[in-house]
Enzyme design. Structure first.
Site, short mmCIF file in Angstrom:
data_model
loop_
_atom_site.label_atom_id
_atom_site.label_comp_id
_atom_site.label_asym_id
_atom_site.label_seq_id
_atom_site.Cartn_x
_atom_site.Cartn_y
_atom_site.Cartn_z
N ARG A 227 -0.31 -2.81 -10.23
CA ARG A 227 0.86 -2.28 -10.96
C ARG A 227 0.41 -1.87 -12.35
O ARG A 227 -0.31 -2.58 -13.04
CB ARG A 227 1.96 -3.33 -11.04
CG ARG A 227 2.68 -3.60 -9.72
CD ARG A 227 3.49 -2.39 -9.27
NE ARG A 227 4.26 -2.65 -8.06
CZ ARG A 227 3.86 -2.35 -6.83
NH1 ARG A 227 2.65 -1.82 -6.65
NH2 ARG A 227 4.65 -2.58 -5.79
N HIS B 44 -0.98 6.92 -7.10
CA HIS B 44 -0.49 5.73 -6.40
C HIS B 44 -0.60 5.90 -4.89
O HIS B 44 0.39 5.86 -4.15
CB HIS B 44 0.96 5.43 -6.80
CG HIS B 44 1.32 3.98 -6.60
ND1 HIS B 44 2.26 3.32 -7.34
CD2 HIS B 44 0.86 3.05 -5.70
CE1 HIS B 44 2.37 2.06 -6.93
NE2 HIS B 44 1.53 1.89 -5.93
N GLU C 105 5.52 6.18 -13.64
CA GLU C 105 5.11 6.98 -12.49
C GLU C 105 6.25 7.89 -12.04
O GLU C 105 7.39 7.44 -12.00
CB GLU C 105 4.68 6.06 -11.33
CG GLU C 105 3.45 5.24 -11.66
CD GLU C 105 2.99 4.35 -10.51
OE1 GLU C 105 3.56 4.44 -9.40
OE2 GLU C 105 2.05 3.56 -10.71
#
Length: 324
Positions: free
Chosen positions: A237, A285, A266
Site C-alpha cells: 500500500r 497497481h 491512485e
C-alpha cells in the site's frame, strides 16, 4: 425469499450469474459521483455487498441496517471501517490465498527492473538512442547474492523470500511481529528489528498491510538508514511510505532507486515528481493483475459472500469472532 446484495465492481458474466442464482443483485460497475446516491439508496436495503476500490465507511454501515456480510475482491481490507463492522457483527470476507504467487512475481519483477534499469534501458532502445555499446553510466546493479529485507512475512512476503533465496541466492532478513518458522528453517531467513533491516539490506521490500501502525512507517529517518546503493520496493500500500520523503531521498541520492506498484494517491497524478525520476520504476497497481488471478479472486469473493450469508464464516473471514 432471496436476500438483497449490491455488486459494485464489474465481474465476469458467469460469476454474476452465480450471484443472481442466490440473491437479488443490484449492479454497479463502480461507485462514482454520478451514481453515489443510487448506491447509498441500494445500500439501505442490502443484506450483503461485494466489490472493491470503494471505501465502506462508518456512515455507510450506519445507512445499511440489514447488512450482514461484505466480500471484498482483494486481500487488503483497508477500505473498510472494521470497528464499525465489528460493532454491528457484520462479516468481512477477503481473498487472501489466490493472489499470493502473482503478487510475489510482481514484487520480484520490481526488484529486477529497478536493479538492472530495465524500463529505462528498454525506452532508450525504443527511442533510437542505442547507437553504441552502453557505457558505465548505463550500468545496473547485481541482484544475485544481494541481501533482501522484507517488511511483513505473511503469505506474500514468504513467497517473495522463496524467490529471492532459492532463485537468486539472496540472504533474507525480515521484520515481522512473529517468527516465521518456515522462513527461518527453509530459507535461513533472519528476523530482525527495522533499523537492522534497513541498514543491512540491498533491497527493502514492503509487503505489509496498511494499518494505523504501518501508515508512513517508512519516512525520512528510515530512508536515511538505508544504504546509498539500496532500492526501496513497495508492492503493498502506498501510504506505508511517506511519498514526499521518498522523492527527496531519490533526488538527493540517499537511496539508489525505487520500484513502486502502489502510491499514496491512485491513479498516480500525472504531475507527480516520481514520474520525472529515472531511478523510479512505477507500475499502475498491477500486483494481482493477470487474467487467471483476477478471475480466481472474483470466484473466491463470490464463494465467500454466498457462504457468509448462509452463516458460514469458516473460510476467508477477517473477523470470525463476531459469530461468538
Amino acid at each position: 425469499m432471496k436476500q438483497n446484495i449490491i455488486l459494485y465492481k464489474s465481474i465476469p458474466t458467469d460469476q454474476l450469474e452465480r450471484l443472481q442464482q442466490h440473491f437479488n443483485v443490484t449492479v454497479f460497475d463502480s461507485v462514482t459521483p454520478e451514481n453515489l446516491a443510487s448506491f447509498k439508496q441500494a445500500l439501505s436495503r442490502a443484506d450483503g455487498i461485494i466489490g472493491a476500490s470503494y471505501p465502506i465507511t462508518a456512515d455507510d454501515i450506519a445507512n445499511a441496517p440489514n447488512l450482514k456480510a461484505a466480500s471484498t475482491i482483494s486481500v487488503g481490507i483497508d477500505q473498510f471501517d472494521i470497528d464499525a463492522m465489528n460493532a454491528r457483527k457484520i462479516a468481512l470476507m477477503h481473498t487472501p490465498n489466490v493472489l499470493t504467487e502473482t503478487t510475489a512475481d510482481t514484487i520480484f519483477t520490481l526488484v529486477l527492473c529497478s536493479a538492472r534499469r530495465i524500463i529505462e534501458m528498454a525506452e532508450m532502445v525504443k527511442n533510437g538512442q542505442w547507437t553504441q555499446s552502453i557505457g558505465e553510466d548505463a550500468y545496473g546493479s547485481n541482484v544475485n547474492g544481494k541481501t533482501i529485507g522484507i517488511l511483513g512475512m505473511g503469505r506474500i512476503g514468504y513467497a517473495v523470500a522463496k524467490r529471492a533465496y532459492l532463485g537468486f541466492g539472496m540472504p533474507v532478513l525480515y521484520y515481522n511481529n512473529h517468527i516465521h518458522p518456515d522462513a527461518e528453517t527453509q530459507l535461513k531467513a533472519r528476523r530482525c528489528d527495522l533499523d537492522t533491516l534497513l541498514a543491512e539490506s540491498d533491497f527493502v521490500c514492503v509487503v505489509l498491510p496498511l494499518s494505523a501502525s504501518t501508515e508512513k512507517l517508512i519516512g525520512k529517518n528510515e530512508l536515511a538508514k538505508m544504504k546509498p546503493s539500496a532500492f526501496l520496493i513497495n508492492g503493498s500500500r502506498g501510504r506505508i511510505v511517506d511519498e514526499a520523503a521518498l522523492i527527496d531521498a531519490l533526488e538527493s541520492g540517499t537511496i539508489r532507486g525505487a520500484g513502486l506498484d502502489v502510491f499514496e494517491v491512485e491513479p498516480l497524478p500525472s504531475n507527480s515528481k516520481l514520474l520525472t525520476l529515472p531511478n523510479v520504476v512505477a507500475l499502475p497497481h498491477i500486483g494481482s493483475a493477470t487474467h487467471e488471478t483476477r478471475y480466481a479472486m472474483v470466484e473466491c469473493a463470490v464463494d465467500n459472500l454466498i457462504a457468509a450469508l448462509k452463516g458460514d464464516l469458516s473460510q476467508n473471514c477477517v473477523n470470525p469472532e463476531i459469530a461468538k
